[in-house]
Design a protein around this motif. Structure first.
Motif, PDB file in Angstrom:
ATOM      1  N   LEU A   1      12.778  -9.636   3.988  1.00  0.00           N
ATOM      2  CA  LEU A   1      13.100  -9.754   5.405  1.00  0.00           C
ATOM      3  C   LEU A   1      11.835  -9.800   6.255  1.00  0.00           C
ATOM      4  O   LEU A   1      11.784 -10.491   7.278  1.00  0.00           O
ATOM      5  N   ARG A   2      10.806  -9.071   5.832  1.00  0.00           N
ATOM      6  CA  ARG A   2       9.524  -9.141   6.543  1.00  0.00           C
ATOM      7  C   ARG A   2       8.918 -10.531   6.411  1.00  0.00           C
ATOM      8  O   ARG A   2       8.296 -11.041   7.337  1.00  0.00           O
ATOM      9  N   GLU A   3       9.108 -11.143   5.231  1.00  0.00           N
ATOM     10  CA  GLU A   3       8.601 -12.500   5.033  1.00  0.00           C
ATOM     11  C   GLU A   3       9.276 -13.482   5.982  1.00  0.00           C
ATOM     12  O   GLU A   3       8.699 -14.500   6.354  1.00  0.00           O
ATOM     13  N   LEU A   4      10.511 -13.177   6.373  1.00  0.00           N
ATOM     14  CA  LEU A   4      11.206 -14.014   7.355  1.00  0.00           C
ATOM     15  C   LEU A   4      10.679 -13.770   8.763  1.00  0.00           C
ATOM     16  O   LEU A   4      11.018 -14.505   9.690  1.00  0.00           O
ATOM     17  N   GLY A   5       9.865 -12.733   8.902  1.00  0.00           N
ATOM     18  CA  GLY A   5       9.279 -12.443  10.200  1.00  0.00           C
ATOM     19  C   GLY A   5      10.030 -11.421  11.018  1.00  0.00           C
ATOM     20  O   GLY A   5       9.702 -11.192  12.189  1.00  0.00           O
ATOM     21  N   LEU A   6      11.047 -10.758  10.436  1.00  0.00           N
ATOM     22  CA  LEU A   6      11.811  -9.772  11.189  1.00  0.00           C
ATOM     23  C   LEU A   6      10.999  -8.495  11.384  1.00  0.00           C
ATOM     24  O   LEU A   6      10.326  -8.036  10.461  1.00  0.00           O
ATOM     25  N   PRO A   7      11.052  -7.885  12.569  1.00  0.00           N
ATOM     26  CA  PRO A   7      10.383  -6.603  12.787  1.00  0.00           C
ATOM     27  C   PRO A   7      11.126  -5.489  12.053  1.00  0.00           C
ATOM     28  O   PRO A   7      12.310  -5.622  11.724  1.00  0.00           O
ATOM     29  N   LEU A   8      10.446  -4.381  11.815  1.00  0.00           N
ATOM     30  CA  LEU A   8      11.057  -3.283  11.068  1.00  0.00           C
ATOM     31  C   LEU A   8      12.296  -2.732  11.753  1.00  0.00           C
ATOM     32  O   LEU A   8      13.245  -2.318  11.091  1.00  0.00           O
ATOM     33  N   GLU A   9      12.287  -2.717  13.076  1.00  0.00           N
ATOM     34  CA  GLU A   9      13.455  -2.202  13.800  1.00  0.00           C
ATOM     35  C   GLU A   9      14.696  -3.022  13.480  1.00  0.00           C
ATOM     36  O   GLU A   9      15.776  -2.483  13.232  1.00  0.00           O
ATOM     37  N   ALA A  10      14.539  -4.346  13.478  1.00  0.00           N
ATOM     38  CA  ALA A  10      15.668  -5.220  13.165  1.00  0.00           C
ATOM     39  C   ALA A  10      16.088  -5.067  11.710  1.00  0.00           C
ATOM     40  O   ALA A  10      17.282  -5.081  11.387  1.00  0.00           O
ATOM     41  N   ILE A  11      15.108  -4.910  10.823  1.00  0.00           N
ATOM     42  CA  ILE A  11      15.417  -4.740   9.399  1.00  0.00           C
ATOM     43  C   ILE A  11      16.210  -3.460   9.178  1.00  0.00           C
ATOM     44  O   ILE A  11      17.186  -3.443   8.418  1.00  0.00           O
ATOM     45  N   GLY A  12      15.806  -2.385   9.857  1.00  0.00           N
ATOM     46  CA  GLY A  12      16.530  -1.129   9.717  1.00  0.00           C
ATOM     47  C   GLY A  12      17.976  -1.251  10.143  1.00  0.00           C
ATOM     48  O   GLY A  12      18.885  -0.778   9.464  1.00  0.00           O
ATOM     49  N   GLY A  13      18.203  -1.926  11.276  1.00  0.00           N
ATOM     50  CA  GLY A  13      19.573  -2.114  11.738  1.00  0.00           C
ATOM     51  C   GLY A  13      20.376  -2.983  10.806  1.00  0.00           C
ATOM     52  O   GLY A  13      21.557  -2.741  10.567  1.00  0.00           O
TER      53      GLY A  13
ATOM     54  N   THR B   1       0.847  -1.191   0.000  1.00  0.00           N
ATOM     55  CA  THR B   1       0.000   0.000   0.000  1.00  0.00           C
ATOM     56  C   THR B   1       0.884   1.244   0.000  1.00  0.00           C
ATOM     57  O   THR B   1       2.041   1.204   0.446  1.00  0.00           O
ATOM     58  N   VAL B   2       0.342   2.336  -0.492  1.00  0.00           N
ATOM     59  CA  VAL B   2       1.071   3.607  -0.462  1.00  0.00           C
ATOM     60  C   VAL B   2       1.396   3.978   0.978  1.00  0.00           C
ATOM     61  O   VAL B   2       2.485   4.483   1.280  1.00  0.00           O
ATOM     62  N   ARG B   3       0.457   3.711   1.887  1.00  0.00           N
ATOM     63  CA  ARG B   3       0.676   4.044   3.291  1.00  0.00           C
ATOM     64  C   ARG B   3       1.870   3.271   3.853  1.00  0.00           C
ATOM     65  O   ARG B   3       2.667   3.807   4.630  1.00  0.00           O
ATOM     66  N   THR B   4       2.002   2.000   3.453  1.00  0.00           N
ATOM     67  CA  THR B   4       3.141   1.207   3.921  1.00  0.00           C
ATOM     68  C   THR B   4       4.455   1.793   3.417  1.00  0.00           C
ATOM     69  O   THR B   4       5.432   1.902   4.167  1.00  0.00           O
ATOM     70  N   LEU B   5       4.490   2.180   2.143  1.00  0.00           N
ATOM     71  CA  LEU B   5       5.715   2.769   1.587  1.00  0.00           C
ATOM     72  C   LEU B   5       6.051   4.082   2.274  1.00  0.00           C
ATOM     73  O   LEU B   5       7.224   4.373   2.540  1.00  0.00           O
ATOM     74  N   HIS B   6       5.034   4.881   2.572  1.00  0.00           N
ATOM     75  CA  HIS B   6       5.275   6.125   3.309  1.00  0.00           C
ATOM     76  C   HIS B   6       5.825   5.812   4.700  1.00  0.00           C
ATOM     77  O   HIS B   6       6.734   6.506   5.189  1.00  0.00           O
ATOM     78  N   HIS B   7       5.259   4.779   5.339  1.00  0.00           N
ATOM     79  CA  HIS B   7       5.708   4.405   6.677  1.00  0.00           C
ATOM     80  C   HIS B   7       7.163   3.945   6.647  1.00  0.00           C
ATOM     81  O   HIS B   7       7.964   4.321   7.517  1.00  0.00           O
ATOM     82  N   TRP B   8       7.518   3.157   5.633  1.00  0.00           N
ATOM     83  CA  TRP B   8       8.908   2.709   5.518  1.00  0.00           C
ATOM     84  C   TRP B   8       9.842   3.887   5.276  1.00  0.00           C
ATOM     85  O   TRP B   8      10.980   3.893   5.753  1.00  0.00           O
ATOM     86  N   GLU B   9       9.377   4.870   4.535  1.00  0.00           N
ATOM     87  CA  GLU B   9      10.199   6.070   4.323  1.00  0.00           C
ATOM     88  C   GLU B   9      10.417   6.799   5.639  1.00  0.00           C
ATOM     89  O   GLU B   9      11.540   7.228   5.952  1.00  0.00           O
ATOM     90  N   GLU B  10       9.342   6.930   6.450  1.00  0.00           N
ATOM     91  CA  GLU B  10       9.467   7.603   7.740  1.00  0.00           C
ATOM     92  C   GLU B  10      10.436   6.879   8.657  1.00  0.00           C
ATOM     93  O   GLU B  10      11.143   7.508   9.444  1.00  0.00           O
TER      94      GLU B  10
ATOM     95  N   LEU C   1       5.030  -2.090  18.708  1.00  0.00           N
ATOM     96  CA  LEU C   1       4.171  -3.102  18.091  1.00  0.00           C
ATOM     97  C   LEU C   1       3.323  -2.460  16.993  1.00  0.00           C
ATOM     98  O   LEU C   1       3.197  -3.008  15.898  1.00  0.00           O
ATOM     99  N   ARG C   2       2.758  -1.302  17.296  1.00  0.00           N
ATOM    100  CA  ARG C   2       1.915  -0.621  16.315  1.00  0.00           C
ATOM    101  C   ARG C   2       2.715  -0.162  15.108  1.00  0.00           C
ATOM    102  O   ARG C   2       2.288  -0.326  13.964  1.00  0.00           O
ATOM    103  N   ASP C   3       3.904   0.412  15.357  1.00  0.00           N
ATOM    104  CA  ASP C   3       4.715   0.947  14.256  1.00  0.00           C
ATOM    105  C   ASP C   3       5.221  -0.152  13.335  1.00  0.00           C
ATOM    106  O   ASP C   3       5.346   0.052  12.122  1.00  0.00           O
ATOM    107  N   GLU C   4       5.526  -1.322  13.902  1.00  0.00           N
ATOM    108  CA  GLU C   4       6.116  -2.391  13.101  1.00  0.00           C
ATOM    109  C   GLU C   4       5.074  -3.297  12.453  1.00  0.00           C
ATOM    110  O   GLU C   4       5.417  -4.116  11.601  1.00  0.00           O
ATOM    111  N   ASN C   5       3.818  -3.136  12.863  1.00  0.00           N
ATOM    112  CA  ASN C   5       2.759  -3.985  12.306  1.00  0.00           C
ATOM    113  C   ASN C   5       1.545  -3.137  11.912  1.00  0.00           C
ATOM    114  O   ASN C   5       0.414  -3.436  12.324  1.00  0.00           O
TER     115      ASN C   5
END
Length: 234
Positions: free
Chosen positions: A53-65, A13-22, A205-209
């Motif tokens: 990486l999300r398909e592997l189940g990693l949270p966004l925080e871990a992916i960013g690092g 979704t566009v919202r997801t891409l915006h969230h990843w940019e943020e 939890l909210r930010d990563e999901n």
């Protein structure tokens, strides 16, 4: 390509891409003269890296690092430990189910204690909270739910009321939106009770999901931004 086109070809979704940019995960390399985001080939590859990486189940925080440091071994080792823990929980659940099935061959209904055991096992396997909160916090949250002290039942109506004001284009400074924002703040306080650690994990939890939270009936990012403009943080 622009964000809408990228959303279509990736299924995001566009919202997801915006969230990843943020979050700094995928920042478009350029913008048009009118300010529209433009993603080049490297940006698109980054999108697919995050998706994988999300398909592997990693949270966004871990992916960013991981993307910033390249320390794949450390991140994936930690994730492997999480997967092993979930497999152990699944194995325990299977053992419980197998024992109940064996007893059902001789009796028409399971014993109530067996049902309670299964419920507990399923809860431990599927409870997303376990990925974000300590066992003590999970126990506290479950105790509140059992005691009827949480305000979970009030959220759907509040979210619907806020959405109605958003749809009507109501300024967040309007008194009725301010009243909704005050109620929002009260419900959040009921949940975390001033526990800053619990509050941080709730927001994480909210930010990563975001998609999962919205699908479960929670607020999307646009609503969170709207209520924040009314004076509520979080």
């Amino acid at each position: 390509m622009k964000v809408g086109e990228l959303a279509r070809v990736t299924g995001l979704t566009v919202r997801t891409l915006h969230h990843w940019e943020e979050r700094g995960l995928v920042v478009p390399s350029a913008r048009t003269a009118s300010g529209h985001r433009v993603y080049d080939d490297g940006d698109v590859r980054s999108v697919y890296q995050v998706v994988a990486l999300r398909e592997l189940g990693l949270p966004l925080e871990a992916i960013g690092g991981l993307l910033s440091s390249g320390s794949f071994a450390d991140v994936l080792t930690a994730h492997l430990d999480q997967v092993d823990a979930r497999l152990a929980a699944l194995h325990a659940l299977r053992g419980t189910l197998a024992a109940v099935v064996d007893r059902l061959r001789d009796a028409p209904d399971p014993d109530p204690s067996d049902v309670l055991m299964m419920i507990d096992e399923v809860s431990r396997v599927n409870d997303t909270f376990a990925q974000y909160f300590t066992p003590e916090q999970v126990a506290e949250l479950r105790a509140r739910r059992a005691e009827g002290e949480t305000a979970a039942a009030a959220w759907p109506g509040l979210i619907a009321d806020v959405q109605a004001e958003m749809d009507a284009g109501t300024d967040p400074a309007e008194p009725r939106v301010q009243a909704l924002a005050a109620r929002w703040s009260e419900l959040l306080a009921t949940f975390h009770r001033g526990d800053e650690s619990l509050q941080r994990q709730l927001y994480r939890l909210r930010d990563e999901n975001p998609d999962e939270v919205t699908a479960a009936g929670g607020p999307d990012q646009a609503m969170i931004d709207y209520i924040a403009r009314a004076g509520v943080t979080g």
